[in-house]
Scaffold this motif. Structure first.
Motif, PDB file in Angstrom:
ATOM      1  N   GLY A 166       0.783  -1.231   0.000  1.00  0.00           N
ATOM      2  CA  GLY A 166       0.000   0.000   0.000  1.00  0.00           C
ATOM      3  C   GLY A 166       0.808   1.271   0.000  1.00  0.00           C
ATOM      4  N   CYS A 167       2.142   1.166  -0.079  1.00  0.00           N
ATOM      5  CA  CYS A 167       2.961   2.385  -0.129  1.00  0.00           C
ATOM      6  C   CYS A 167       4.210   2.116  -0.962  1.00  0.00           C
ATOM      7  CB  CYS A 167       3.338   2.865   1.266  1.00  0.00           C
ATOM      8  SG  CYS A 167       4.464   1.776   2.149  1.00  0.00           S
ATOM      9  N   ALA A 168       4.877   3.191  -1.345  1.00  0.00           N
ATOM     10  CA  ALA A 168       6.004   3.083  -2.279  1.00  0.00           C
ATOM     11  C   ALA A 168       7.186   2.328  -1.692  1.00  0.00           C
ATOM     12  CB  ALA A 168       6.442   4.476  -2.725  1.00  0.00           C
ATOM     13  N   VAL A 169       7.330   2.330  -0.378  1.00  0.00           N
ATOM     14  CA  VAL A 169       8.475   1.661   0.235  1.00  0.00           C
ATOM     15  C   VAL A 169       8.049   0.422   1.025  1.00  0.00           C
ATOM     16  CG1 VAL A 169       9.929   3.708   0.332  1.00  0.00           C
ATOM     17  CG2 VAL A 169       8.362   3.232   2.224  1.00  0.00           C
ATOM     18  N   GLY A 170       6.867  -0.101   0.724  1.00  0.00           N
ATOM     19  CA  GLY A 170       6.369  -1.260   1.444  1.00  0.00           C
ATOM     20  C   GLY A 170       7.005  -2.559   0.982  1.00  0.00           C
ATOM     21  N   LEU A 171       7.013  -3.552   1.880  1.00  0.00           N
ATOM     22  CA  LEU A 171       7.507  -4.900   1.593  1.00  0.00           C
ATOM     23  C   LEU A 171       6.597  -5.893   2.292  1.00  0.00           C
ATOM     24  CD1 LEU A 171      11.335  -4.404   2.229  1.00  0.00           C
ATOM     25  CD2 LEU A 171      10.290  -4.832   0.005  1.00  0.00           C
ATOM     26  N   ASP A 172       6.581  -7.154   1.801  1.00  0.00           N
ATOM     27  CA  ASP A 172       5.753  -8.146   2.465  1.00  0.00           C
ATOM     28  C   ASP A 172       6.490  -8.894   3.568  1.00  0.00           C
ATOM     29  OD1 ASP A 172       7.411  -9.415   0.709  1.00  0.00           O
ATOM     30  OD2 ASP A 172       5.906 -10.802  -0.074  1.00  0.00           O
ATOM     31  N   THR A 173       7.818  -9.069   3.419  1.00  0.00           N
ATOM     32  CA  THR A 173       8.597  -9.737   4.463  1.00  0.00           C
ATOM     33  C   THR A 173       9.858  -8.940   4.768  1.00  0.00           C
ATOM     34  OG1 THR A 173       9.832 -11.105   2.889  1.00  0.00           O
ATOM     35  CG2 THR A 173       7.790 -12.028   3.799  1.00  0.00           C
ATOM     36  N   MET A 174      10.406  -9.183   5.949  1.00  0.00           N
ATOM     37  CA  MET A 174      11.595  -8.471   6.407  1.00  0.00           C
ATOM     38  C   MET A 174      12.554  -9.451   7.057  1.00  0.00           C
ATOM     39  SD  MET A 174      11.778  -5.513   9.357  1.00  0.00           S
ATOM     40  CE  MET A 174      11.178  -6.638  10.625  1.00  0.00           C
ATOM     41  N   THR A 175      13.836  -9.352   6.728  1.00  0.00           N
ATOM     42  CA  THR A 175      14.867 -10.184   7.347  1.00  0.00           C
ATOM     43  C   THR A 175      15.028  -9.801   8.811  1.00  0.00           C
ATOM     44  OG1 THR A 175      16.037 -10.275   5.229  1.00  0.00           O
ATOM     45  CG2 THR A 175      17.275 -10.923   7.190  1.00  0.00           C
ATOM     46  N   THR A 176      15.083 -10.800   9.678  1.00  0.00           N
ATOM     47  CA  THR A 176      15.256 -10.526  11.107  1.00  0.00           C
ATOM     48  C   THR A 176      16.538 -11.114  11.680  1.00  0.00           C
ATOM     49  OG1 THR A 176      13.934 -12.484  11.663  1.00  0.00           O
ATOM     50  CG2 THR A 176      12.779 -10.366  11.537  1.00  0.00           C
ATOM     51  N   ARG A 177      17.241 -11.968  10.903  1.00  0.00           N
ATOM     52  CA  ARG A 177      18.510 -12.500  11.395  1.00  0.00           C
ATOM     53  C   ARG A 177      19.390 -12.886  10.216  1.00  0.00           C
ATOM     54  NH1 ARG A 177      20.838 -14.144  16.140  1.00  0.00           N
ATOM     55  NH2 ARG A 177      18.968 -13.490  17.237  1.00  0.00           N
ATOM     56  N   LEU A 178      20.658 -12.441  10.277  1.00  0.00           N
ATOM     57  CA  LEU A 178      21.657 -12.743   9.252  1.00  0.00           C
ATOM     58  C   LEU A 178      22.812 -13.514   9.872  1.00  0.00           C
ATOM     59  CD1 LEU A 178      22.357  -9.508   7.136  1.00  0.00           C
ATOM     60  CD2 LEU A 178      21.338 -11.623   6.311  1.00  0.00           C
ATOM     61  N   ARG A 179      23.420 -14.398   9.083  1.00  0.00           N
ATOM     62  CA  ARG A 179      24.690 -14.993   9.477  1.00  0.00           C
ATOM     63  C   ARG A 179      25.754 -14.543   8.484  1.00  0.00           C
ATOM     64  NH1 ARG A 179      24.011 -20.583   9.446  1.00  0.00           N
ATOM     65  NH2 ARG A 179      23.681 -20.692  11.708  1.00  0.00           N
ATOM     66  N   VAL A 180      26.815 -13.954   9.007  1.00  0.00           N
ATOM     67  CA  VAL A 180      27.955 -13.541   8.192  1.00  0.00           C
ATOM     68  C   VAL A 180      29.204 -14.116   8.847  1.00  0.00           C
ATOM     69  CG1 VAL A 180      29.243 -11.609   7.227  1.00  0.00           C
ATOM     70  CG2 VAL A 180      26.776 -11.424   7.495  1.00  0.00           C
ATOM     71  N   GLY A 181      29.869 -15.029   8.163  1.00  0.00           N
ATOM     72  CA  GLY A 181      30.993 -15.710   8.790  1.00  0.00           C
ATOM     73  C   GLY A 181      30.505 -16.521   9.971  1.00  0.00           C
ATOM     74  N   ASP A 182      31.127 -16.322  11.122  1.00  0.00           N
ATOM     75  CA  ASP A 182      30.703 -17.060  12.316  1.00  0.00           C
ATOM     76  C   ASP A 182      29.842 -16.206  13.240  1.00  0.00           C
ATOM     77  OD1 ASP A 182      32.585 -15.294  13.198  1.00  0.00           O
ATOM     78  OD2 ASP A 182      33.731 -16.733  14.384  1.00  0.00           O
ATOM     79  N   ARG A 183      29.371 -15.055  12.754  1.00  0.00           N
ATOM     80  CA  ARG A 183      28.549 -14.167  13.569  1.00  0.00           C
ATOM     81  C   ARG A 183      27.106 -14.160  13.091  1.00  0.00           C
ATOM     82  NH1 ARG A 183      29.760 -11.198  17.376  1.00  0.00           N
ATOM     83  NH2 ARG A 183      27.974  -9.839  17.024  1.00  0.00           N
ATOM     84  N   GLU A 184      26.184 -14.107  14.035  1.00  0.00           N
ATOM     85  CA  GLU A 184      24.778 -13.916  13.726  1.00  0.00           C
ATOM     86  C   GLU A 184      24.349 -12.553  14.251  1.00  0.00           C
ATOM     87  OE1 GLU A 184      22.144 -17.014  14.888  1.00  0.00           O
ATOM     88  OE2 GLU A 184      23.388 -18.616  14.027  1.00  0.00           O
ATOM     89  N   VAL A 185      23.632 -11.821  13.419  1.00  0.00           N
ATOM     90  CA  VAL A 185      23.211 -10.465  13.766  1.00  0.00           C
ATOM     91  C   VAL A 185      21.699 -10.373  13.601  1.00  0.00           C
ATOM     92  CG1 VAL A 185      23.474  -8.008  13.269  1.00  0.00           C
ATOM     93  CG2 VAL A 185      25.405  -9.563  12.919  1.00  0.00           C
ATOM     94  N   ALA A 186      21.012  -9.900  14.634  1.00  0.00           N
ATOM     95  CA  ALA A 186      19.565  -9.711  14.569  1.00  0.00           C
ATOM     96  C   ALA A 186      19.260  -8.333  13.997  1.00  0.00           C
ATOM     97  CB  ALA A 186      18.948  -9.859  15.954  1.00  0.00           C
ATOM     98  N   LEU A 187      18.162  -8.253  13.241  1.00  0.00           N
ATOM     99  CA  LEU A 187      17.744  -7.009  12.599  1.00  0.00           C
ATOM    100  C   LEU A 187      16.287  -6.737  12.939  1.00  0.00           C
ATOM    101  CD1 LEU A 187      19.189  -7.742   9.028  1.00  0.00           C
ATOM    102  CD2 LEU A 187      20.306  -6.443  10.835  1.00  0.00           C
TER     103      LEU A 187
END
Length: 589
Positions: free
Chosen positions: A488-509
């Motif tokens: 319903g808006c120009a910058v809308g999305l249906d899903t959003m990432t909440t956790r990434l793994r980069v190397g041996d680290r996990e980062v919550a978003l």
């Protein structure tokens, strides 16, 4: 001392405590130089160069010895690289010669001056002599390791020979070089006559091949722990070397919650030669929002800069914020000169990052000398924060001015829980990637445990930037509805990432729209003098509609666009003239 180390299974392995200890030692010790020697291609090494937790190497030898570059400029080390290039027939020629061996599976990883394949021992055994002959016909060598990896390389090229040639080129003392590895493709480093360590859990074939080499040490601990054992075994550093001492412990009386923001929660002004505190003059919605976390008696520190100059008297590192409203909150002032503030904040942050973040990238001015000041100031903030925090404390860092704080803070205090909130809009990857230091910035942010943005679109913009800079795995995601608009808006999305793994680290978003302090507004509206002012304004305006705009005088706020839009409204609807008024209040930036 020169540490020449393999990566996977060696310098990137071991328990977290050993890794942190070795990385800290290599990064801080002025007498240690670092060389990466790896089977990875240069492209696969580059993400490691963006990881602030990993020391930056002085030189990189990759592609199993076929590529050698300066670790800081990534330029080829000449004439060594040209000598290797001269004997490589080319990727297409080698790949064509190997094509008849259909049992070989080409590795889908970056590779230069080599062709790399997967092949198990049973499959290779009947083909080995034929593969060897095909490679020799092209003047190439064959290397097989870990019962899986088959490399076709330029002649007389391997990790050991390239390291030996690099040592001659740089006139490095061979008796001060320590090589470290864990698989058979590292064997040439040991047979080239260097002191070496086979770290714990090494490939049995490597352990057996080096068993009789008197200058090779077989460590018990895997990865970095084994390298530390070897440094002690060979006596490469004195027992009383100050850089071997453990880092200082956290303060017992430190703060459990540390806010890190570039501005103090009050203004500092000189009155009759005395530095006094006053409520902030410039409107800022962030400060009241952050102060609200301390209203319940939460013990904490607020780290921000303070101007350090003689006319202001002796610099005070700690001040009470408000003894009545926030009795347990202390302001920890980071001493900065006026010149540092002018370069770090007024010039660099506002002339380089501010326009880019608001998609006015053509206005951005990137200066290397300003970036160095930015790094210096961010390190001061990190050091002050490390000194304030209790063991295991939560540190909450705010906005782009302090992008590089997480990297240094994680190095100084690995025990902390580090969060970052990006108050300013985070743009798409094609805009953000104009920043020359984008890899360093992203690497620093990924040192956090949690990163927050205003809306899901900004989260995904950040994820796109990360994926363009280094391998990343999307571990978790959630639906944006019903909290956020989707289509319903120009910058809308249906899903959003909440956790990434980069190397041996996990980062919550996460996405958290920061609004105004409603309690503060309600309290103001309840005052009799404010109600009286509202009555006067309504009587003055009368039946007219009032459009009120309050903002800083900044090109990103669209001030001129608003005026032009209001003008167009009155032109297209002349009946509105005299019935609606636009009042714009602009505070100088």
């Amino acid at each position: 001392m020169i540490l020449a180390t393999d990566l996977d299974g060696t310098f990137l392995a071991g328990d977290p405590a050993a890794r942190h200890r070795l990385y800290r030692l290599v990064d801080q010790h002025p007498g240690i130089r670092l060389i990466f020697i790896t089977g990875r291609g240069l492209e696969a090494v580059m993400p490691l160069l963006s990881d602030p937790a990993i020391p930056r190497p002085d030189y990189v030898v990759c592609d199993v010895g076929a590529t050698v570059v300066d670790g800081h400029t990534l330029q080829p080390m000449q004439p060594l690289q040209s000598m290797i290039d001269a004997h490589w027939p080319g990727e297409q020629v080698v790949a064509a010669a190997m094509r008849p061996f259909t049992a070989l599976q080409r590795q889908d990883v970056p590779q230069e001056r080599r062709c790399s394949y997967f092949c198990d021992p049973d499959t290779l055994a009947p083909l080995r002599s034929q593969i060897q002959a095909a490679a020799q016909a092209l003047g190439c060598d064959v290397l097989y390791s870990a019962d899986r990896y088959l490399d076709i390389l330029p002649p007389d090229t391997d990790k050991g020979r390239t390291l030996a040639a690099l040592a001659r080129l740089l006139e490095l003392p061979r008796d001060r070089i320590l090589v470290a590895g864990d698989t058979l493709n590292d064997l040439s480093m040991y047979t080239s006559g260097f002191r070496g360590v086979c770290v714990g859990d090494s490939e049995p074939a490597l352990t057996a091949a080096t068993a009789d080499l008197k200058h090779t040490f077989h460590a018990q601990a895997p990865g970095c722990g084994g390298i530390l054992e070897a440094i002690e075994h060979f006596g490469l550093l004195a027992d009383d070397d100050p850089f071997l001492r453990p880092p200082p412990q956290a303060r017992a009386d430190g703060a459990d919650l540390v806010m890190v923001y570039h501005r103090l929660p009050f203004d500092e002004v000189m009155e009759d030669g005395v530095l006094v505190q006053r409520p902030p003059r410039s409107p800022n919605g962030i400060i009241p929002s952050l102060l609200s976390f301390f209203e319940g008696g939460q013990k904490g520190s607020w780290v921000a800069w303070g101007i350090d100059e003689p006319k202001r008297g002796p610099f005070q590192t700690h001040l009470a914020v408000d003894a009545e409203r926030y009795p347990t909150l202390t302001a920890a002032r980071v001493p900065l000169s006026k010149q540092e503030v002018d370069i770090f904040y007024k010039r660099f942050s506002k002339e380089a990052f501010w326009p880019m973040l608001h998609v006015f990238w053509e206005r951005a001015k990137f200066r290397e000398e300003d970036w160095q000041v930015f790094l210096k100031v961010n390190r001061k903030f990190a050091e002050a924060t490390a000194a304030e925090a209790a063991h295991g404390a939560t540190v909450w860092i705010h906005d782009y001015n302090l992008w590089m704080v997480p990297a240094t803070l994680r190095e100084l205090r690995p025990d902390l829980k580090i969060a970052f909130f990006h108050h300013t809009y985070f743009p798409s990857a094609d805009v953000f990637n104009v920043v020359p230091w984008r890899r360093e910035i992203i690497g620093s942010l990924l040192s956090c445990d949690y990163i927050g943005f205003h809306i899901p679109r900004q989260v995904e913009n950040f994820v796109d930037v990360v994926r363009g800079a280094m391998p990343a795995e999307r571990l978790a995601w959630e639906s944006c509805a019903p909290r956020f608009l989707t289509y319903g808006c120009a910058v809308g999305l249906d899903t959003m990432t909440t956790r990434l793994r980069v190397g041996d680290r996990e980062v919550a978003l996460g996405a958290h729209p920061v609004g105004t302090d409603l309690r503060r507004i309600h309290n103001v509206l309840a005052r009799s003098d404010v109600r009286n002012d509202i009555f006067k304004l309504r009587r003055e305006i009368g039946a007219r509609k009032l459009v009120l705009s309050v903002e800083r005088l900044d090109y990103t706020k669209g001030t001129l666009a608003k005026l032009e839009a209001f003008e167009r409204l009155l032109e297209q609807h002349p009946d509105r003239q005299g019935k609606v008024t636009l009042l714009m209040v602009c505070v100088p930036a």
